[in-house]
Design a protein around this motif. Structure first.
Motif, mmCIF file in Angstrom:
data_model
loop_
_atom_site.group_PDB
_atom_site.id
_atom_site.type_symbol
_atom_site.label_atom_id
_atom_site.label_comp_id
_atom_site.label_asym_id
_atom_site.label_seq_id
_atom_site.Cartn_x
_atom_site.Cartn_y
_atom_site.Cartn_z
ATOM 1 N N ARG A 194 -4.980 10.506 -1.650
ATOM 2 C CA ARG A 194 -4.037 11.398 -0.975
ATOM 3 C C ARG A 194 -4.338 11.558 0.501
ATOM 4 O O ARG A 194 -3.536 12.162 1.235
ATOM 5 C CB ARG A 194 -4.045 12.767 -1.655
ATOM 6 C CG ARG A 194 -3.863 12.742 -3.162
ATOM 7 C CD ARG A 194 -2.668 11.899 -3.598
ATOM 8 N NE ARG A 194 -1.410 12.402 -3.091
ATOM 9 C CZ ARG A 194 -0.239 11.793 -3.232
ATOM 10 N NH1 ARG A 194 -0.178 10.608 -3.831
ATOM 11 N NH2 ARG A 194 0.856 12.325 -2.759
ATOM 12 N N HIS A 195 -5.460 11.031 0.971
ATOM 13 C CA HIS A 195 -5.785 11.154 2.394
ATOM 14 C C HIS A 195 -5.183 10.022 3.224
ATOM 15 O O HIS A 195 -5.416 9.979 4.438
ATOM 16 C CB HIS A 195 -7.305 11.209 2.590
ATOM 17 C CG HIS A 195 -8.046 10.028 2.033
ATOM 18 N ND1 HIS A 195 -8.146 9.790 0.676
ATOM 19 C CD2 HIS A 195 -8.726 9.019 2.638
ATOM 20 C CE1 HIS A 195 -8.849 8.692 0.473
ATOM 21 N NE2 HIS A 195 -9.205 8.206 1.653
ATOM 22 N N ALA A 220 4.413 5.644 -2.147
ATOM 23 C CA ALA A 220 3.217 6.084 -2.872
ATOM 24 C C ALA A 220 2.703 7.435 -2.393
ATOM 25 O O ALA A 220 1.500 7.650 -2.267
ATOM 26 C CB ALA A 220 2.114 5.026 -2.777
ATOM 27 N N GLY A 221 3.622 8.357 -2.091
ATOM 28 C CA GLY A 221 3.233 9.689 -1.692
ATOM 29 C C GLY A 221 2.926 9.841 -0.223
ATOM 30 O O GLY A 221 2.524 10.921 0.219
ATOM 31 N N THR A 222 3.127 8.791 0.551
ATOM 32 C CA THR A 222 2.924 8.878 1.994
ATOM 33 C C THR A 222 4.117 8.232 2.688
ATOM 34 O O THR A 222 5.181 8.067 2.089
ATOM 35 C CB THR A 222 1.583 8.213 2.403
ATOM 36 O OG1 THR A 222 1.351 8.430 3.794
ATOM 37 C CG2 THR A 222 1.556 6.732 2.084
ATOM 38 N N THR A 223 3.978 7.867 3.952
ATOM 39 C CA THR A 223 5.071 7.288 4.731
ATOM 40 C C THR A 223 4.704 5.883 5.171
ATOM 41 O O THR A 223 3.572 5.632 5.593
ATOM 42 C CB THR A 223 5.382 8.153 5.962
ATOM 43 O OG1 THR A 223 5.719 9.470 5.530
ATOM 44 C CG2 THR A 223 6.539 7.578 6.761
ATOM 45 N N LEU A 224 5.666 4.991 5.064
ATOM 46 C CA LEU A 224 5.526 3.618 5.543
ATOM 47 C C LEU A 224 6.373 3.463 6.794
ATOM 48 O O LEU A 224 7.564 3.787 6.793
ATOM 49 C CB LEU A 224 5.986 2.638 4.464
ATOM 50 C CG LEU A 224 6.201 1.181 4.868
ATOM 51 C CD1 LEU A 224 4.896 0.534 5.314
ATOM 52 C CD2 LEU A 224 6.820 0.400 3.718
ATOM 53 N N CYS A 225 5.758 2.978 7.863
ATOM 54 C CA CYS A 225 6.440 2.790 9.137
ATOM 55 C C CYS A 225 6.368 1.317 9.523
ATOM 56 O O CYS A 225 5.277 0.736 9.571
ATOM 57 C CB CYS A 225 5.784 3.654 10.205
ATOM 58 S SG CYS A 225 6.458 3.422 11.858
ATOM 59 N N ALA A 268 1.034 -3.198 -7.414
ATOM 60 C CA ALA A 268 -0.423 -3.051 -7.347
ATOM 61 C C ALA A 268 -0.834 -2.224 -6.132
ATOM 62 O O ALA A 268 -1.699 -1.341 -6.224
ATOM 63 C CB ALA A 268 -1.078 -4.427 -7.299
ATOM 64 N N LEU A 269 -0.209 -2.486 -4.991
ATOM 65 C CA LEU A 269 -0.513 -1.710 -3.785
ATOM 66 C C LEU A 269 -0.132 -0.252 -3.971
ATOM 67 O O LEU A 269 -0.883 0.658 -3.587
ATOM 68 C CB LEU A 269 0.232 -2.315 -2.595
ATOM 69 C CG LEU A 269 0.027 -1.618 -1.254
ATOM 70 C CD1 LEU A 269 -1.423 -1.684 -0.810
ATOM 71 C CD2 LEU A 269 0.940 -2.245 -0.189
ATOM 72 N N HIS A 270 1.023 -0.020 -4.567
ATOM 73 C CA HIS A 270 1.466 1.352 -4.823
ATOM 74 C C HIS A 270 0.439 2.096 -5.667
ATOM 75 O O HIS A 270 0.098 3.260 -5.392
ATOM 76 C CB HIS A 270 2.822 1.320 -5.530
ATOM 77 C CG HIS A 270 3.472 2.662 -5.675
ATOM 78 N ND1 HIS A 270 3.046 3.594 -6.614
ATOM 79 C CD2 HIS A 270 4.509 3.244 -5.019
ATOM 80 C CE1 HIS A 270 3.799 4.672 -6.527
ATOM 81 N NE2 HIS A 270 4.687 4.488 -5.565
ATOM 82 N N GLY A 271 -0.081 1.425 -6.689
ATOM 83 C CA GLY A 271 -1.050 2.073 -7.564
ATOM 84 C C GLY A 271 -2.314 2.485 -6.840
ATOM 85 O O GLY A 271 -2.859 3.576 -7.085
#
Length: 283
Positions: free
Chosen positions: A181-182, A200-205, A172-175
């Motif tokens: 995209r920002h 999801a198209g970005t970076t998780l740190c 659900a979070l991914h969706g």
């Protein structure tokens, strides 16, 4: 712009002891963050603020935060207790559903602070109500946005400190994140180690803890057979510094405590430093 991140403080692990190990580790990190030349514009604290979620531990932590020369924006982790947190950190905005969600702008960035706590569970939660709030909040502004949450939606490789990437809350979070995209970064804690991955198209740190770290271990685990493996280790207390350079967020990890200095910018180093800097200057 420079953003500090601390996480997994677990204050009050030794109740009633003002000199407990976790307080000393926190103090060493905050000393590093307030040192000359390294002071951030703000700090986010990504959950597990306390060990038992008691009002006295939140009061102590708020006193520590209020004394800092930069604002601290906290969210909740699985060791926190929402009602007690709210009674002490009462100035933070609340959503009508009772979760400690909020958003704020600072410099060129927008910060969305997400509550993934499900009291009684160790892992994260992200139900339909939270998804609707996040989706609407992200849609309200197209500024470069950082999402802060306690529970990282990733499979870490550690058999006992990880998530199932097929879990409903992660999907659900991914969706939601994939639609916006920002979102330039997701910042989390919980795993007591520093790590990064795509999401999801970005970076998780994931930020290392100020409290003791989880041992680095990729072996399989049989919960019916305790094998004596290391689980919690006294590695240095950690933090993250996220530098917004106008185009992207660059993350570096640091640690509290004293570190031997092996070189300084003096006359002996001047020539080498000038050469390095000169190579990237335009002709």
């Amino acid at each position: 712009m420079l953003i500090a991140q601390i996480t997994d403080i677990h204050l009050g692990f030794q109740p009633g002891d003002p000199n407990e190990l976790n307080r000393k580790r926190l103090d060493s990190v905050l000393a590093a963050l307030t040192a000359d030349g390294r002071r951030p514009d703000l700090c986010i604290a990504t959950g597990d603020l306390t060990e038992h979620g008691t009002i006295p531990s939140y009061r102590t932590l708020k006193t520590v935060f209020d004394a800092l020369p930069f604002p601290v924006w906290p969210i909740l982790g699985n060791h926190d207790v929402r009602e007690n947190f709210n009674s002490v950190f009462s100035s933070l905005p609340r959503t009508q559903d009772g979760f400690v969600h909020y958003a704020f702008d600072a410099g060129p960035l927008r910060f969305v602070m997400l509550d993934t706590l499900e009291e009684g569970l160790h892992g994260g939660s992200f139900d339909a109500g939270r998804a609707a709030w996040l989706d609407a909040t992200l849609a309200a502004s197209d500024r470069p946005t950082i999402i802060a949450l306690h529970h990282p939606p990733l499979e870490s490789g550690n058999a006992w400190m990880t998530e199932d990437p097929r879990a409903d809350w992660i999907e659900a979070l991914h969706g939601v994140v994939a639609r916006h995209r920002h979102v330039v970064r997701l910042l989390s804690g919980h795993l007591h180690r520093g790590m990064t991955t795509g999401f999801a198209g970005t970076t998780l740190c994931v930020c290392p803890a100020t409290a003791p770290q989880v041992a680095l271990d990729f072996r399989d685990l049989d919960t019916t057979r305790p094998d004596g493996r290391d689980m919690i280790v006294a590695e240095s207390p950690g933090f993250a510094l996220h530098y917004w350079n106008g185009r992207d967020l660059v993350t570096q990890f640091g640690s509290g405590g004293d570190h031997p200095v092996l070189a300084r910018f003096n006359a002996r180093m001047q020539g080498e430093v000038a050469k390095i800097v000169g190579e990237r200057e335009p002709a």
